[in-house]
Scaffold this active site. Sequence first.
Site, PDB file in Angstrom:
ATOM      1  CG  ASP A 149     -25.050 -19.469 -16.354  1.00 56.48           C
ATOM      2  OD1 ASP A 149     -25.551 -19.496 -15.225  1.00 56.48           O
ATOM      3  OD2 ASP A 149     -25.117 -20.412 -17.168  1.00 56.48           O
ATOM      4  CG  ASP A 151     -28.774 -19.861 -14.515  1.00 52.87           C
ATOM      5  OD1 ASP A 151     -29.000 -20.490 -13.467  1.00 52.87           O
ATOM      6  OD2 ASP A 151     -28.376 -20.407 -15.554  1.00 52.87           O
ATOM      7  CG  ASP A 188     -23.471 -22.485 -14.998  1.00 48.58           C
ATOM      8  OD1 ASP A 188     -23.249 -22.144 -13.823  1.00 48.58           O
ATOM      9  OD2 ASP A 188     -24.576 -22.906 -15.398  1.00 48.58           O
ATOM     10  NE  ARG A 210     -25.960 -25.243  -8.109  1.00 51.76           N
ATOM     11  CZ  ARG A 210     -26.738 -25.368  -9.171  1.00 51.76           C
ATOM     12  NH1 ARG A 210     -26.477 -24.640 -10.254  1.00 51.76           N
ATOM     13  NH2 ARG A 210     -27.761 -26.190  -9.168  1.00 51.76           N
TER      14      ARG A 210
END
Length: 805
Positions: A578, A617, A621, A673
Site C-alpha cells: 500500500d 495494492d 489501509d 473502497r
Amino acid sequence: MNCRWRPGGVASAALAALLLAGCAGPGPTPADAGRPQLDAATAARHTAAAYLAQGVSPWQPEDVDADALTADFTVAADGSGSHRSVQAAVDAVPAAAAATPGRRWVIRIRPGVYRGPLCVRDKPPLALVGAAGGRDGVVLVDQRHAGLAKPAGTPAQPCQPNLQAERHGTSGSATAVIASPDVLLAHLTIANDATGAFSRPTPLPAAAQGEGAQAVALMTLADRVQLDNLRLVSHQDTLYVRRPAPSAPARVFMRASLVEGDVDFVFGNATLVVDDSTLLSRADRLRSRSGGGGHVLAPSTPAAQPLGFLVQRSRFIAEPGLADASTSLGRAWDEGVVPGTWQAGVSPNGQALVRDSALGPHLGGWAASTARRPFTPSADTAANANRFAEFHNQPAPADAARETAPHGWATAGGGTRGGADAAPGDVHTVRNRAELLAALRPHPRPRIVQVQGRIDLATNAAGRPLGAADFQAPGFSWPAFAAAYDPATWGRRPPAGPLEDGRRASAAAQAAHVIVRVPSRTTLIGLGADATLSGGGLLLDGVRDVIVRNLHLQQAFDHFPAWDPVDNGHGEWNAEHDLLALRRASQVWIDHCTFDRLAPGTPAPAVLLGRTMQHTDGLLDITRGATHVTVSWSLLRGGDKTALIGGSDRHTDDAGRLQISFHHNLWQASRERAPRVRFGQVHLANNLYLVPDASAFGYSIGLGHQASVLSRHNAWQATGGVAPPRLVRRLGTARAFDDQGSALNGQPLTRAALLADVAEAATLAATVDWQPPAPPPLDAAAEVPARVRALAGAGRLVALPLEAR
C-alpha cells in the site's frame, strides 16, 4: 499603490520624506493595537455572497474544473503549441463583440517561463489555464516598476499605455492586466521581478528601496474575475483590484492562492473576496527598516459602497526576519487624498473584514491610512469612520511543520502533535532514500523530516533503479511458477513448495527495501509542490503520534504478487505494498497528500486461469486496531482498492477502535473502497467523489461487518447515469449509517435513496451512538466541489518554510 505625497499639501517635510520612501510608513504601534471584532449577528451578514452581490446582479463564481477544460489555443515556448506567447494566443481570441453567448474561450499554457507584459482587453469570457493541478510550472513575469522612466509617447503597459507620462506609474508596471469581464485565471504564477521579488537577487536593486518601488504583478480592471490556484509575487503592490470606472462594478474572487509582498500588496477600490488563500509578508526589504513597516491590505473602497475586501478561511504568514507586531493587517488607501483633507462620506474609505483566518505573530493590527488618517477602533468616529474589523480569527503557527491535528478523531486520546516539539537538531531535510532512512532511525525524541524533491524508494545507494531481478530469490522464475501451479495439474490448492517459497522470499526482499517505517513522534512533511515518494510505501506499525503532510505518494509496484486460486471464486492475483498502511497505529494525521495508483511498465500479462497479474495494492489501509486517525484535504486517485478500514471480519479486536475521520478529501475515479469499513466508527465530512466513468465504478462507501458511519455534506459528481443506490453498498452486518446534507450532481440526497438497494436496510440504524471530537466546520454540499477541487492534494499547502519555494 501610488500614494506619493505631492507638493502643495499640508503634510510636514518629515511626513513628506516618509511618504516618498516607497510609501511604506511605520508599522503598527501600540496606538494602533485596537482590533475591532464583529459580533456574530453582524458577521452573519458579511458573507462572500453579500460582497459579490454588489453589482448589477449577484455573482456566484463558477465551479470550474480548469484541468478538464478543452483548449482552443495552446501556448508553448518551444513552438509545439498553437502560439509561442500568451499575448499572441489572447490576441487570437475574437473581440467581445463577436462573442457567442455562453461560449468560453480556453487558452492552455504549457510549463515554461513567459516574459513580457500581458493585456487581456475587449475579449469574450476567457480562461487562461496553466499546468494541470499546479501553479509553479507556468510563470508569467515582467520587470518594470512605477518609477521606471520611459520616453513620452511610448506605452507603459498595453492595457494601461500612460502615453504622456515620463514614468511607468503603478498601473503601467503591471505584468498582467485583466480588463475584460468573466475571465478565469488558474494554475499560474504571475510575478513582477523589478524589485527582485521573483529571482531574489542579493543585494536588492536600488529601485526596490525607495520612491517608485511599486511593481504590480496582476491588475484586474473588470467585473467577475475569478482567480484559482495562483501564485502572485512582488514586493509592493502585488495584486491591484481596480474599477474600470468610478461607479462600475468590479468583483474579484480569489481562491486557493498565494500572494507574496510587503507593502500594501493587496490593494485597490474593487470588491475582492479572498478565500482559502495565503498572504505571505516578505522580509528582505523590511529588514532595513528595523524589521517592520509593512502592510498587507490597502482597500480604497468608495465611500458609498458598504463592502470592499473580505478575507476568509485564509492564512497570514511571514518570512523569517519580521519582528512580532511589525506589520499591519492593513490600512485604508485614501486614494488621491492629500493628508489632512479627507472628508467623511466623500473621500474613499477602505473597508475590510478578515474572518475565520489564521494570523501570524508578525501582525499588529490596523494602521493609519495613507493620508495619515489615524486608525481608531471605534467605527462611529465621524472624523475617521474606519471600516476595518475581524471575526473569529486565531493565531497561525509560525511553521507548518509544527502544526498539530486540528480536527476529527486525530484530536482524541490527547491529540496528535507528531514532531511539533522537535529540537532544532531533530529537524532534517532529506533529498534521497539514504537520507530519509537515516532521519527516521528510531529514537524517543520528536522529529521533523522534510522531504525535498522526488525520492525513489526503489533505488540502490548509488541511485540506480532496482527491478525484479534485484530482489528475485535464487531458483525462482515466473514461467516456472506458472507451470508448477497451473490449476490443470496443481488444482485449486494454495501454492506451496520451493517456487512459492522463492516468491515469498523475493517479495520479502523487495518489501524490506521499498517499505519505509515511520517511527512515533514524527512529522513527515514535503517541502514545496513537488515532494514525492515513489516506488514504495510508508508503514506506520505499532506507533503513535505521527503526522504525514504534503507528500505525493505513487508507484508502489509489487514485482511478486501472490496467487490465490479460489479468491472471488475464480482465482486472483493479490499485490502488497500500500502507499500508506497503518497497523496498530494511533494518533495519526494525514493531510494534503496525494495518493496515485500509478505503475511503471507495460500492461500486466494474464497468468493462471487467464487472470491479469496485479502489481498494485490499495492507496491507504488502516487495519489491525489502528485508531484516532484524521485524513484531510487529500487526493486519492484511481484504484480498485482505494481505502480499507479493517482488514477482516475475523479481527474482532478491532471493535471499539478504527475511529477515523475523512474530511475535505477528493476521491477521483475510485472504483470502490472510498472507504470500505469494518468495525470502525468512521466520520465522513465534506468529501468530494468524482466518478468520470460509470462503467468503471462499483461503489463509494462500503458498509462492512459492524461498521458505523457518520456522513455529513459529502458531494458526488458523476457521469453516465450513476444513481444514488450505487454510492453506498452494504457488505456485511453493518451497525449504522447516518447521512445528512449530501448531494449527487448538485441534487440533495436522502438516506432512503442511498440505501434503496441495500438488503435489510431497515436493520441499519439511522443514527450513530458516538460523535467525533472537534469536527471541522461544515461546508454546504454545494460548496464542496469547488473548494475541495481547489485545495485537496499535495502542493496545495502553501504555508511552507521559505526554502521550500
